[in-house]
Design a protein around this motif. Structure first.
Motif, PDB file in Angstrom:
ATOM      1  N   ASP A 146      22.619  56.081  27.915  1.00 40.32           N
ATOM      2  CA  ASP A 146      22.364  56.538  29.278  1.00 40.32           C
ATOM      3  C   ASP A 146      23.470  57.509  29.668  1.00 40.32           C
ATOM      4  OD1 ASP A 146      21.995  56.884  31.992  1.00 40.32           O
ATOM      5  OD2 ASP A 146      21.695  54.758  32.424  1.00 40.32           O
ATOM      6  N   VAL A 147      23.117  58.729  30.003  1.00 43.57           N
ATOM      7  CA  VAL A 147      24.122  59.736  30.344  1.00 43.57           C
ATOM      8  C   VAL A 147      24.956  59.306  31.547  1.00 43.57           C
ATOM      9  CG1 VAL A 147      22.594  61.063  31.856  1.00 43.57           C
ATOM     10  CG2 VAL A 147      24.453  62.224  30.670  1.00 43.57           C
ATOM     11  N   SER A 148      24.418  58.402  32.355  1.00 35.88           N
ATOM     12  CA  SER A 148      25.153  57.922  33.533  1.00 35.88           C
ATOM     13  C   SER A 148      26.026  56.711  33.250  1.00 35.88           C
ATOM     14  CB  SER A 148      24.161  57.572  34.656  1.00 35.88           C
ATOM     15  OG  SER A 148      23.435  58.708  35.058  1.00 35.88           O
ATOM     16  N   ALA A 149      25.945  56.158  32.046  1.00 40.89           N
ATOM     17  CA  ALA A 149      26.743  54.977  31.678  1.00 40.89           C
ATOM     18  C   ALA A 149      26.896  54.952  30.161  1.00 40.89           C
ATOM     19  CB  ALA A 149      26.091  53.699  32.185  1.00 40.89           C
ATOM     20  N   MET A 150      27.689  55.861  29.629  1.00 42.45           N
ATOM     21  CA  MET A 150      27.827  55.987  28.182  1.00 42.45           C
ATOM     22  C   MET A 150      28.842  54.999  27.626  1.00 42.45           C
ATOM     23  SD  MET A 150      27.616  60.143  27.626  1.00 42.45           S
ATOM     24  CE  MET A 150      28.704  60.575  28.994  1.00 42.45           C
ATOM     25  N   THR A 151      28.682  54.640  26.362  1.00 44.27           N
ATOM     26  CA  THR A 151      29.615  53.743  25.687  1.00 44.27           C
ATOM     27  C   THR A 151      30.735  54.509  24.981  1.00 44.27           C
ATOM     28  OG1 THR A 151      28.232  53.737  23.698  1.00 44.27           O
ATOM     29  CG2 THR A 151      27.824  52.006  25.331  1.00 44.27           C
ATOM     30  N   LEU A 152      30.714  55.819  25.021  1.00 41.51           N
ATOM     31  CA  LEU A 152      31.771  56.603  24.402  1.00 41.51           C
ATOM     32  C   LEU A 152      33.093  56.372  25.128  1.00 41.51           C
ATOM     33  CD1 LEU A 152      29.870  59.999  23.926  1.00 41.51           C
ATOM     34  CD2 LEU A 152      30.431  58.328  22.143  1.00 41.51           C
ATOM     35  N   PRO A 153      34.204  56.345  24.395  1.00 38.19           N
ATOM     36  CA  PRO A 153      35.500  56.148  25.049  1.00 38.19           C
ATOM     37  C   PRO A 153      35.945  57.399  25.807  1.00 38.19           C
ATOM     38  CG  PRO A 153      35.777  56.466  22.685  1.00 38.19           C
ATOM     39  CD  PRO A 153      34.308  56.374  22.916  1.00 38.19           C
ATOM     40  N   PRO A 154      36.913  57.246  26.702  1.00 39.58           N
ATOM     41  CA  PRO A 154      37.424  58.404  27.436  1.00 39.58           C
ATOM     42  C   PRO A 154      38.036  59.447  26.490  1.00 39.58           C
ATOM     43  CG  PRO A 154      38.147  56.351  28.453  1.00 39.58           C
ATOM     44  CD  PRO A 154      37.539  55.987  27.141  1.00 39.58           C
ATOM     45  N   ASP A 155      37.960  60.705  26.905  1.00 40.55           N
ATOM     46  CA  ASP A 155      38.608  61.809  26.185  1.00 40.55           C
ATOM     47  C   ASP A 155      38.179  61.872  24.719  1.00 40.55           C
ATOM     48  OD1 ASP A 155      39.923  62.018  28.607  1.00 40.55           O
ATOM     49  OD2 ASP A 155      41.785  61.135  27.868  1.00 40.55           O
ATOM     50  N   SER A 156      36.915  61.570  24.438  1.00 40.22           N
ATOM     51  CA  SER A 156      36.486  61.463  23.047  1.00 40.22           C
ATOM     52  C   SER A 156      35.782  62.705  22.514  1.00 40.22           C
ATOM     53  CB  SER A 156      35.571  60.247  22.874  1.00 40.22           C
ATOM     54  OG  SER A 156      34.460  60.318  23.742  1.00 40.22           O
ATOM     55  N   VAL A 157      35.468  63.677  23.386  1.00 40.81           N
ATOM     56  CA  VAL A 157      34.829  64.900  22.914  1.00 40.81           C
ATOM     57  C   VAL A 157      35.558  66.111  23.479  1.00 40.81           C
ATOM     58  CG1 VAL A 157      32.566  63.788  22.689  1.00 40.81           C
ATOM     59  CG2 VAL A 157      33.134  64.987  24.811  1.00 40.81           C
ATOM     60  N   ASP A 158      35.372  67.232  22.791  1.00 35.85           N
ATOM     61  CA  ASP A 158      36.018  68.477  23.205  1.00 35.85           C
ATOM     62  C   ASP A 158      35.150  69.312  24.139  1.00 35.85           C
ATOM     63  OD1 ASP A 158      38.387  68.215  21.459  1.00 35.85           O
ATOM     64  OD2 ASP A 158      36.913  68.416  19.838  1.00 35.85           O
TER      65      ASP A 158
END
Length: 274
Positions: free
Chosen positions: A109-121
């Motif tokens: 869900d783009v509004s509640a992602m499981t990706l960690p903070p600062d994980s993409v450029d």
């Protein structure tokens, strides 16, 4: 008590559709991606995002993955693209179309992602926010997962800019006034609000580029505009009885004369995370 959600279009709730409808919607998404005007919007967005070799990017709302695979060619073998979509059926279709590039597919869900903070450029988010219940919540999530100085590129439609010529103006007004929520999202002005939203979120170097898509015949318009596509089921229409048939008779006549015209503005807005 949770606030009531807005009525979702089939594109926003694809997994709940019958399998035949899901296949039709996926085919429609792919056809849109091949359309010259949508390709022009995407070229504008790619120039604004400026992905670099070795970068790790997120395609938020990735559909069948065609943009994610294009982004993969920009970041090269040292980079990675995460293709995230809410629909499991869409991600399954994307995996089936995978070309061996460095793309990782996942549902979320783009509004509640499981990706960690600062994980993409960097982030690419195309024609997604018009479908979510709270665009600012989704934008905050995109910012959360993006590293400082990372770029966010939002692409979305301003359905309020939709206009026609070659057909009676009163009929076009009726069709457009009745389309929101079934044929197009209720958040019809999303594209024009993106710049304000990124400024409010304190992104730096915010740029906003309107791309006006021009459709000079009904067949071309039907790929992107559902109210011009006769394949869209009649039950999806909310116009008064007889309006749909009258509308298509005028659209077909304008196409035969060669004076049909439809225009729609899609906004490309980028900003840098502080």
């Amino acid at each position: 008590m949770k606030p009531a959600q807005m009525e979702r279009t089939p594109f926003a709730d694809l997994d709940s559709q019958p399998s035949e409808m899901t296949a039709m919607l996926l085919a429609a998404l792919e056809a849109m991606g091949r359309h010259p005007e949508i390709r022009r919007v995407r070229r504008t967005a790619m120039q604004a995002l400026r992905p670099e070799p070795g970068a790790r990017l997120l395609d938020a709302g990735s559909g069948a993955g065609d943009v994610a695979r294009w982004l993969a060619t920009k970041v090269g073998p040292a980079g990675e693209v995460i293709a995230l979509d809410y629909s499991a059926a869409t991600i399954s279709a994307a995996v089936q179309r995978h070309d061996g590039s460095n793309v990782r597919y996942m549902t979320g869900d783009v509004s509640a992602m499981t990706l960690p903070p600062d994980s993409v450029d960097g982030v690419w988010c195309e024609r997604v926010l018009q479908h979510v219940d709270d665009a600012d919540v989704a934008i905050a999530e995109l910012i959360r997962v993006t590293r400082p100085r990372g770029r966010i590129c939002l692409i979305d439609t301003d359905w309020g800019s939709l206009a026609f010529d070659g057909v009676p103006s009163r009929l076009a007004t009726t069709v457009v006034a009745n389309m929101h929520g079934r044929l197009t999202p209720r958040q019809a002005d999303m594209g024009r609000t993106l710049r304000r939203r990124l400024i409010a979120a304190r992104l730096a170097d915010v740029t906003a580029t309107p791309v006006t898509c021009v459709f000079g015949d009904p067949a071309s318009a039907a790929v992107v505009l559902p109210m011009v596509n006769p394949v869209v089921p009649e039950q999806a229409w909310t116009t008064p009885p007889g309006v749909r048939d009258e509308w298509f008779s005028y659209v077909d006549a304008a196409g035969d004369r060669g004076d049909f015209l439809a225009i729609l503005t899609i906004w490309v807005v980028t900003g840098t995370v502080a």
